[in-house]
Design an enzyme around this catalytic site. Structure first.
Site, PDB file in Angstrom:
ATOM      1  CB  SER A  93      -0.713   0.264   1.334  1.00 43.99           C
ATOM      2  OG  SER A  93      -1.294   1.319   1.435  1.00 43.99           O
ATOM      3  CG  HIS A 118      -3.865  -1.187  -1.455  1.00 44.52           C
ATOM      4  ND1 HIS A 118      -4.959  -2.744  -1.929  1.00 44.52           N
ATOM      5  CD2 HIS A 118      -4.759  -0.624  -0.652  1.00 44.52           C
ATOM      6  CE1 HIS A 118      -6.363  -1.692  -1.123  1.00 44.52           C
ATOM      7  NE2 HIS A 118      -5.825  -0.924  -0.620  1.00 44.52           N
ATOM      8  CG  ASP A 128      -5.183   3.056   0.649  1.00 43.77           C
ATOM      9  OD1 ASP A 128      -5.722   2.010   0.760  1.00 43.77           O
ATOM     10  OD2 ASP A 128      -4.115   2.125   2.000  1.00 43.77           O
ATOM     11  CG  MET A 165      -8.275   7.468   2.730  1.00 47.92           C
ATOM     12  SD  MET A 165      -7.337   7.484   3.958  1.00 47.92           S
ATOM     13  CE  MET A 165      -6.703   5.777   4.113  1.00 47.92           C
ATOM     14  CG  HIS A 214      -9.331   0.259  -0.535  1.00 49.48           C
ATOM     15  ND1 HIS A 214      -9.062   0.095   0.884  1.00 49.48           N
ATOM     16  CD2 HIS A 214     -11.000   0.510  -0.303  1.00 49.48           C
ATOM     17  CE1 HIS A 214      -9.914  -0.328   1.950  1.00 49.48           C
ATOM     18  NE2 HIS A 214     -10.873  -0.214   1.055  1.00 49.48           N
ATOM     19  CG  MET A 242     -11.657   3.152   2.610  1.00 54.80           C
ATOM     20  SD  MET A 242      -9.661   3.446   3.846  1.00 54.80           S
ATOM     21  CE  MET A 242      -8.824   2.957   1.674  1.00 54.80           C
ATOM     22  CG  MET A 246     -12.073  -2.928   5.229  1.00 58.05           C
ATOM     23  SD  MET A 246     -10.335  -2.337   4.530  1.00 58.05           S
ATOM     24  CE  MET A 246      -9.243  -1.114   5.782  1.00 58.05           C
ATOM     25  N   GLY A 277      -9.055   3.944   6.776  1.00 60.86           N
ATOM     26  CA  GLY A 277      -8.621   5.425   6.833  1.00 60.86           C
ATOM     27  C   GLY A 277      -6.686   6.065   7.197  1.00 60.86           C
ATOM     28  N   GLY A 310      -3.334   4.250   8.470  1.00 61.38           N
ATOM     29  CA  GLY A 310      -2.290   3.031   8.046  1.00 61.38           C
ATOM     30  C   GLY A 310      -1.675   2.621   9.452  1.00 61.38           C
ATOM     31  N   GLY A 311      -0.518   1.774   9.561  1.00 57.17           N
ATOM     32  CA  GLY A 311      -0.014   1.261  10.905  1.00 57.17           C
ATOM     33  C   GLY A 311      -0.839   1.154  12.044  1.00 57.17           C
ATOM     34  CG  ASP A 321      -5.979  -2.793   3.001  1.00 57.28           C
ATOM     35  OD1 ASP A 321      -5.959  -2.300   3.674  1.00 57.28           O
ATOM     36  OD2 ASP A 321      -6.950  -1.706   2.799  1.00 57.28           O
ATOM     37  N   GLY A 322      -4.800  -4.290   6.647  1.00 58.21           N
ATOM     38  CA  GLY A 322      -4.830  -3.742   8.094  1.00 58.21           C
ATOM     39  C   GLY A 322      -4.451  -4.565   8.506  1.00 58.21           C
ATOM     40  N   GLY A 323      -2.752  -3.954   8.899  1.00 56.27           N
ATOM     41  CA  GLY A 323      -1.912  -4.590  10.379  1.00 56.27           C
ATOM     42  C   GLY A 323      -1.386  -6.031   9.769  1.00 56.27           C
ATOM     43  N   GLY A 361       0.929  -2.089   3.897  1.00 60.82           N
ATOM     44  CA  GLY A 361       1.664  -0.681   3.956  1.00 60.82           C
ATOM     45  C   GLY A 361       2.763  -0.912   4.688  1.00 60.82           C
ATOM     46  CB  SER A 362       3.408  -0.301   8.511  1.00 65.87           C
ATOM     47  OG  SER A 362       2.168  -0.072   8.332  1.00 65.87           O
TER      48      SER A 362
HETATM   49  C1  DX5 Z   1      -6.440   1.956   5.078  1.00 65.83           C
HETATM   50  C2  DX5 Z   1      -5.860   1.022   3.934  1.00 65.83           C
HETATM   51  C3  DX5 Z   1      -4.624   0.740   3.993  1.00 65.83           C
HETATM   52  C4  DX5 Z   1      -3.392   1.036   4.656  1.00 65.83           C
HETATM   53  C5  DX5 Z   1      -2.648  -0.289   5.116  1.00 65.83           C
HETATM   54  O1  DX5 Z   1      -7.741   1.565   5.494  1.00 65.83           O
HETATM   55  O2  DX5 Z   1      -7.067   0.950   3.201  1.00 65.83           O
HETATM   56  O3  DX5 Z   1      -4.567  -0.028   2.796  1.00 65.83           O
HETATM   57  O4  DX5 Z   1      -2.597   0.923   3.669  1.00 65.83           O
HETATM   58  O5  DX5 Z   1      -1.706   0.121   5.927  1.00 65.83           O
HETATM   59  P1  DX5 Z   1      -0.880  -0.841   6.966  1.00 65.83           P
HETATM   60  O6  DX5 Z   1      -0.667  -2.398   6.365  1.00 65.83           O
HETATM   61  O7  DX5 Z   1      -0.012  -0.043   7.396  1.00 65.83           O
HETATM   62  O8  DX5 Z   1      -2.249  -1.666   8.101  1.00 65.83           O
HETATM   63 ZN    ZN Z   2      -6.747   0.176   1.262  1.00 65.68          ZN
END
Ligand code: DX5
Ligand code: ZN
Length: 225
Positions: free
Chosen positions: A10, A33, A35, A37, A66, A68, A137, A142, A144-145, A175-177, A197-198
């Site tokens: 991401s 990916h 994002d 927002m 994606h 959002m 999700m 909203g 990352g991290g 997606d997420g964590g 992402g992270s």
């Molecule tokens: C969160 C995003 C993710 C985000 C994931 O709302 O949709 O795509 O970048 O980041 P990590 O992998 O750091 O949780």
């Molecule tokens: Zn995403």
């Protein structure tokens, strides 16, 4: 045989001022990916369609958008025009999911519906046969991290069962964590596309991070088989 694992870094976690170098460093991934927002559906603002066009021009990998946003019906075409290869919109944000999926398909892209942690998978049942992918999700969207929500595993197993009952096999994206410590369990629960992402951009050596995630996910699938 199960579908190959796909890793989708991401770019929310990348250095935007050096985006082409960042993209070059994740060329061993399967998807990028992207994002979107809007500061309304989620409490954060990220990128628009013009940036997607720039990203698309700087990578050979498919771009996985994606959205959002509160108004996917109004903006989805802008992201298709900009070159999104797959597009996830949120189930919670539209009354016309079927219409949007048809529109995405008519434009030759892959259609996916994203669901928030509190949205049950059973709501997707009437439309499951039409989807190329479902995005579950695993954090509240909203930022990352954030920390992976453990109850997502149960939800993924339920979704996988529902797909089996329907005789369909959409990609299941999480997606997420997602990190090297939990990806095996998430893969064993039925996911096969992993947004990271992270856990990719937070590492010095991005190709190594991708290889580690891939290896651990494949291990999880093998163990569950
Ligand atoms: C969160 C995003 C993710 C985000 C994931 O709302 O949709 O795509 O970048 O980041 P990590 O992998 O750091 O949780
Ligand atoms: Zn995403």
């Amino acid at each position: 045989m199960s579908d190959p694992i796909q890793i989708a870094p991401s770019i929310l976690a990348a250095d935007y001022a050096r985006i082409s170098e960042e993209l070059a460093q994740v060329s061993s991934a399967d998807l990028i990916h992207f994002d979107v927002m809007d500061g309304h559906f989620v409490p954060n603002i990220s990128f628009g369609a013009d940036f997607l066009r720039a990203v698309k021009a700087s990578t050979d990998l498919p771009v996985d958008a994606h959205l959002m946003v509160s108004n996917p019906d109004e903006v989805v075409e802008k992201f298709l025009d900009a070159g999104a290869d797959s597009l996830s919109f949120h189930y919670e944000a539209t009354a016309h999911a079927h219409r949007l999926v048809s529109l995405i398909h008519d434009r030759g892209a892959r259609a996916s519906i994203a669901i928030n942690p509190a949205t049950p998978v059973c709501l997707l049942e009437p439309i499951l046969d039409d989807l190329d992918m479902v995005l579950v999700m695993t954090v509240n969207p909203g930022f990352g991290g954030q920390r992976f929500i453990d109850s997502s595993l149960k939800k993924l197993r339920r979704l996988r069962r529902m797909c089996d009952e329907h005789g369909v096999n959409p990609r299941i994206e999480v997606d997420g964590g997602i990190d090297a410590g939990n990806i095996a369990a998430v893969a064993a629960a039925g996911a096969n596309v992993f947004v990271a992402g992270s856990s990719v951009f937070g590492c010095e050596d991005r190709s190594r991070a991708i290889a580690e995630l891939r290896g651990a996910a494949e291990g999880g699938v093998t163990k569950s088989a």
